[in-house]
Write an enzyme that holds these catalytic residues in place. Structure first.
Site, PDB file in Angstrom:
ATOM      1  N   GLU A 187      33.381  53.263  43.302  1.00 41.39           N
ATOM      2  CA  GLU A 187      32.975  52.065  43.760  1.00 41.39           C
ATOM      3  C   GLU A 187      33.910  51.374  44.539  1.00 41.39           C
ATOM      4  O   GLU A 187      33.818  50.627  45.699  1.00 41.39           O
ATOM      5  CB  GLU A 187      32.698  50.960  42.531  1.00 41.39           C
ATOM      6  CG  GLU A 187      31.868  49.680  43.087  1.00 41.39           C
ATOM      7  CD  GLU A 187      31.328  48.906  41.714  1.00 41.39           C
ATOM      8  OE1 GLU A 187      31.806  49.244  40.999  1.00 41.39           O
ATOM      9  OE2 GLU A 187      30.304  48.369  42.305  1.00 41.39           O
ATOM     10  N   GLN A 217      22.662  49.987  38.252  1.00 34.78           N
ATOM     11  CA  GLN A 217      24.191  50.005  37.525  1.00 34.78           C
ATOM     12  C   GLN A 217      24.284  48.949  36.378  1.00 34.78           C
ATOM     13  O   GLN A 217      24.278  47.766  36.805  1.00 34.78           O
ATOM     14  CB  GLN A 217      25.147  49.834  38.656  1.00 34.78           C
ATOM     15  CG  GLN A 217      26.584  49.930  37.955  1.00 34.78           C
ATOM     16  CD  GLN A 217      27.766  49.437  39.195  1.00 34.78           C
ATOM     17  OE1 GLN A 217      27.306  48.931  40.041  1.00 34.78           O
ATOM     18  NE2 GLN A 217      28.880  50.000  38.650  1.00 34.78           N
ATOM     19  N   SER A 239      27.723  44.994  34.182  1.00 36.34           N
ATOM     20  CA  SER A 239      27.769  43.459  33.771  1.00 36.34           C
ATOM     21  C   SER A 239      27.021  43.073  32.734  1.00 36.34           C
ATOM     22  O   SER A 239      25.717  43.350  32.688  1.00 36.34           O
ATOM     23  CB  SER A 239      28.019  42.731  35.010  1.00 36.34           C
ATOM     24  OG  SER A 239      28.705  43.387  35.826  1.00 36.34           O
ATOM     25  N   GLU A 274      40.515  38.088  42.940  1.00 39.54           N
ATOM     26  CA  GLU A 274      41.759  37.848  42.338  1.00 39.54           C
ATOM     27  C   GLU A 274      42.059  39.208  41.612  1.00 39.54           C
ATOM     28  O   GLU A 274      43.075  39.626  41.474  1.00 39.54           O
ATOM     29  CB  GLU A 274      41.264  36.800  41.125  1.00 39.54           C
ATOM     30  CG  GLU A 274      41.158  35.384  41.928  1.00 39.54           C
ATOM     31  CD  GLU A 274      39.791  35.281  42.611  1.00 39.54           C
ATOM     32  OE1 GLU A 274      38.714  35.971  42.649  1.00 39.54           O
ATOM     33  OE2 GLU A 274      39.625  34.064  43.211  1.00 39.54           O
TER      34      GLU A 274
HETATM   35  C1  LIG Z   1      26.011  41.056  45.153  1.00 42.52           C
HETATM   36  C2  LIG Z   1      26.423  41.402  43.760  1.00 42.52           C
HETATM   37  C3  LIG Z   1      25.911  42.703  43.367  1.00 42.52           C
HETATM   38  C4  LIG Z   1      26.412  42.980  41.934  1.00 42.52           C
HETATM   39  N1  LIG Z   1      25.579  44.145  41.347  1.00 42.52           N
HETATM   40  C5  LIG Z   1      25.705  44.459  40.214  1.00 42.52           C
HETATM   41  C6  LIG Z   1      25.191  45.606  39.522  1.00 42.52           C
HETATM   42  O1  LIG Z   1      24.171  46.179  40.157  1.00 42.52           O
HETATM   43  N2  LIG Z   1      25.534  46.016  38.434  1.00 42.52           N
HETATM   44  C7  LIG Z   1      26.435  45.437  37.800  1.00 42.52           C
HETATM   45  O2  LIG Z   1      26.747  45.755  36.531  1.00 42.52           O
HETATM   46  N3  LIG Z   1      27.129  44.228  38.181  1.00 42.52           N
HETATM   47  C8  LIG Z   1      26.779  43.934  39.422  1.00 42.52           C
HETATM   48  N4  LIG Z   1      27.406  42.748  39.933  1.00 42.52           N
HETATM   49  C9  LIG Z   1      28.282  41.984  39.069  1.00 42.52           C
HETATM   50  C10 LIG Z   1      29.747  42.293  39.308  1.00 42.52           C
HETATM   51  O3  LIG Z   1      30.304  43.677  39.123  1.00 42.52           O
HETATM   52  C11 LIG Z   1      30.442  40.824  38.697  1.00 42.52           C
HETATM   53  O4  LIG Z   1      30.075  39.805  39.221  1.00 42.52           O
HETATM   54  C12 LIG Z   1      32.006  40.978  38.823  1.00 42.52           C
HETATM   55  O5  LIG Z   1      32.541  42.119  38.068  1.00 42.52           O
HETATM   56  C13 LIG Z   1      32.868  39.859  38.369  1.00 42.52           C
HETATM   57  O6  LIG Z   1      32.458  39.597  37.305  1.00 42.52           O
HETATM   58  P1  LIG Z   1      31.741  38.019  36.660  1.00 42.52           P
HETATM   59  O7  LIG Z   1      30.729  37.756  37.594  1.00 42.52           O
HETATM   60  O8  LIG Z   1      31.290  38.152  34.999  1.00 42.52           O
HETATM   61  O9  LIG Z   1      32.781  37.059  36.800  1.00 42.52           O
HETATM   62  P2  LIG Z   1      34.126  37.025  35.728  1.00 42.52           P
HETATM   63  O10 LIG Z   1      34.917  38.276  35.646  1.00 42.52           O
HETATM   64  O11 LIG Z   1      33.833  36.060  34.944  1.00 42.52           O
HETATM   65  O12 LIG Z   1      35.231  36.149  36.659  1.00 42.52           O
HETATM   66  C14 LIG Z   1      35.082  34.713  37.065  1.00 42.52           C
HETATM   67  C15 LIG Z   1      36.315  34.207  37.632  1.00 42.52           C
HETATM   68  O13 LIG Z   1      37.628  34.455  37.025  1.00 42.52           O
HETATM   69  C16 LIG Z   1      38.544  35.463  37.880  1.00 42.52           C
HETATM   70  N5  LIG Z   1      39.223  36.229  37.197  1.00 42.52           N
HETATM   71  C17 LIG Z   1      38.523  37.106  36.071  1.00 42.52           C
HETATM   72  N6  LIG Z   1      39.670  37.823  35.557  1.00 42.52           N
HETATM   73  C18 LIG Z   1      40.750  37.429  36.295  1.00 42.52           C
HETATM   74  C19 LIG Z   1      42.152  38.052  36.081  1.00 42.52           C
HETATM   75  N7  LIG Z   1      42.282  38.910  35.154  1.00 42.52           N
HETATM   76  N8  LIG Z   1      42.976  37.557  36.807  1.00 42.52           N
HETATM   77  C20 LIG Z   1      42.751  36.642  37.823  1.00 42.52           C
HETATM   78  N9  LIG Z   1      41.326  35.965  37.830  1.00 42.52           N
HETATM   79  C21 LIG Z   1      40.420  36.543  37.132  1.00 42.52           C
HETATM   80  C22 LIG Z   1      37.540  36.273  38.907  1.00 42.52           C
HETATM   81  O14 LIG Z   1      38.306  36.503  39.939  1.00 42.52           O
HETATM   82  C23 LIG Z   1      36.274  35.040  39.256  1.00 42.52           C
HETATM   83  O15 LIG Z   1      36.910  34.259  40.241  1.00 42.52           O
HETATM   84  C24 LIG Z   1      27.210  42.322  41.241  1.00 42.52           C
HETATM   85  C25 LIG Z   1      27.779  41.249  41.828  1.00 42.52           C
HETATM   86  C26 LIG Z   1      27.517  40.814  43.122  1.00 42.52           C
HETATM   87  C27 LIG Z   1      28.011  39.561  43.760  1.00 42.52           C
END
Ligand SMILES: Cc1cc2nc3c(=O)[nH]c(=O)nc-3n(C[C@H](O)[C@H](O)[C@H](O)COP(=O)(O)OP(=O)(O)OC[C@H]3O[C@@H](n4cnc5c(N)ncnc54)[C@H](O)[C@@H]3O)c2cc1C
Length: 410
Positions: free
Chosen positions: A264, A146, A149, A394
């Protein structure tokens, strides 16, 4: 929850029928006997050579997926017309319970194809796309990843910046994805790219299917704190995707993405797995209590009993969600309550096991003295991810507050 919702919930709980029908019992029995006959001999016993390295695990999972397909246990919720069994959400849930109780191999890492790509193509794909991809997803021939991100787009996925430009009959992609689980082993990827940078952020996105062997794709593994590298960075440099691999219309990819995300964040939960984890934790505590009087302390029993109760609460909420889904056909925002609950419960469970283990919690699978082959240390570290993937806690709480409780946006 407001008084009104609570009363509605109580009425619903009273109305819920927990008895099983003869058909449901027959379904469970046929799965149990299939698993007995088809799990590799000795599977799960200490002497069984379990796949260890990521590559071995993938090779094993492909073979196992083929077996499940041949046995009629793939595509449980898919329409029959596309090779599925059209089972109800309740039968799907029973499958998860029996499958986990038998300790059958986890297919979680390979869920992208059957759980996300299949339903998305069934809803929005062209006839060619359905014909080309669906069967190979079900029979394990092709594994999917997928590509959503990006370094600057996670929770706020629509702010992604990987570019796609039409050039003749191809979409030419440049940019970077990140956290792409098992991209190194995947044959295909679902990708979202920005095709109209002048449009508002949810517009101007396009959803495409990419062959991971296309020239211009570079994959770099990222090692997680578990020590395993399932994650990857994926770079796209002038990657040409044929137009027929675009799902839906150019610039209308957000609609397709919403379908994928709704699957999902749907009703699937690992409650059956947590149930077996708590049994394992109780067994560990019993063994340790023989050597360490500290673990005979009633507070240890209370902590384990509390977790067991919470797992049962999770189960009842899952049942309630499934019965609502059977009535309405639409996974509601209540799924967010379950996601927050199970992911944080899993972390509490692993915290208790880690405290029980004392200094041994630091030992990994390579240390001969590690409890249960070091699986608790891995599970503890892995549980940290549960509150991030498939929507962070969150973000789920935002959904609950706005769409379940009707609170205003701040
Ligand atoms: C084990 C695992 C597998 C994954 N596999 C995939 C994959 O196969 N393909 C893929 O595309 N992605 C994958 N991901 C990525 C995942 O989708 C993202 O990590 C997730 O969407 C969060 O995005 P970010 O890490 O950029 O954090 P951010 O979105 O930058 O968030 C950082 C912090 O800010 C908080 N935050 C953000 N927005 C808000 C809001 N509006 N209100 C309050 N708090 C907020 C979040 O809760 C978090 O604590 C995977 C992640 C994990 C952990």
């Amino acid at each position: 929850m407001s008084g009104g919702s609570l009363a509605a919930g109580q009425a619903e709980a009273r109305a819920m029928d927990f008895s099983t029908t003869p058909e449901e019992r027959a379904f469970r029995e046929s799965l149990r006997s299939w698993l007995r006959d088809n799990l590799p001999l000795g599977w799960g016993t200490p002497r069984f050579p379990m796949p260890q390295e990521a590559g071995e695990k993938v090779a094993f999972a492909r073979q196992w997926a083929k077996k499940l397909h041949a046995g009629g246990w793939a595509g449980l919720g898919w329409p029959r017309a596309h090779g599925g069994r059209e089972l109800s959400p309740l039968e799907h849930l029973m499958f998860q319970e029996e499958y986990t109780a038998a300790g059958a191999p986890s297919m979680m890492d390979f869920g992208v194809g059957p759980a996300l790509v299949g339903p998305t193509l069934i809803a929005h794909g062209t006839d060619w796309q359905k014909e080309r991809f669906l069967e190979k997803i079900l029979n394990g021939d092709e594994v999917w990843c997928q590509g959503f991100s990006e370094p600057g787009a996670g929770s706020d996925l629509a702010s992604l910046s990987t570019r796609g430009e039409l050039d003749g009959d191809d979409l030419v992609v440049n940019g970077q994805k990140v956290w792409t689980s098992y991209a190194r082993y995947a044959d295909w990827c679902i990708l979202i790219v920005r095709t109209d940078p002048t449009a508002p952020k949810h517009k101007g996105l396009t959803f495409a299917l990419v062959d991971m062997k296309t020239p211009g794709i570079t994959i770099r593994p990222l090692v997680e704190m578990t020590g395993v590298a399932w994650f990857n960075e994926v770079f796209f440099e002038n990657v040409r995707i044929p137009r027929r691999n675009i799902v839906g219309e150019i610039d209308r990819g957000w609609d397709i993405t919403i379908t994928t995300l709704s699957h999902e964040r749907g009703t699937a939960t690992p409650y059956a797995r947590l149930r077996s984890e708590i049994d394992g934790a109780v067994a560990l505590a019993r063994r340790l209590a023989d050597d360490s009087p500290r673990l005979a302390d009633p507070r240890v029993r209370q902590a384990l009993a509390q977790l067991r109760i919470e797992i049962d609460i999770l189960k009842l909420n899952v049942y309630r969600n499934v019965s609502r889904l059977m009535r309405t056909g639409i996974p509601g925002p209540e799924g967010s309550m379950i996601k927050v609950y199970w992911s944080e419960l899993e972390q509490r469970l692993m915290q208790v096991v880690s405290e029980l283990s004392g200094a041994y919690a630091l030992l990994d699978e390579h240390a001969p003295q590690a409890f249960d082959d070091g699986r608790w240390q891995y599970a503890y570290l892995w549980s940290r991810a549960a509150t991030i993937y498939a929507g962070t806690s969150e973000v789920q709480r935002n959904i609950i507050s706005q769409r379940v409780l009707g609170l205003p946006r701040s």
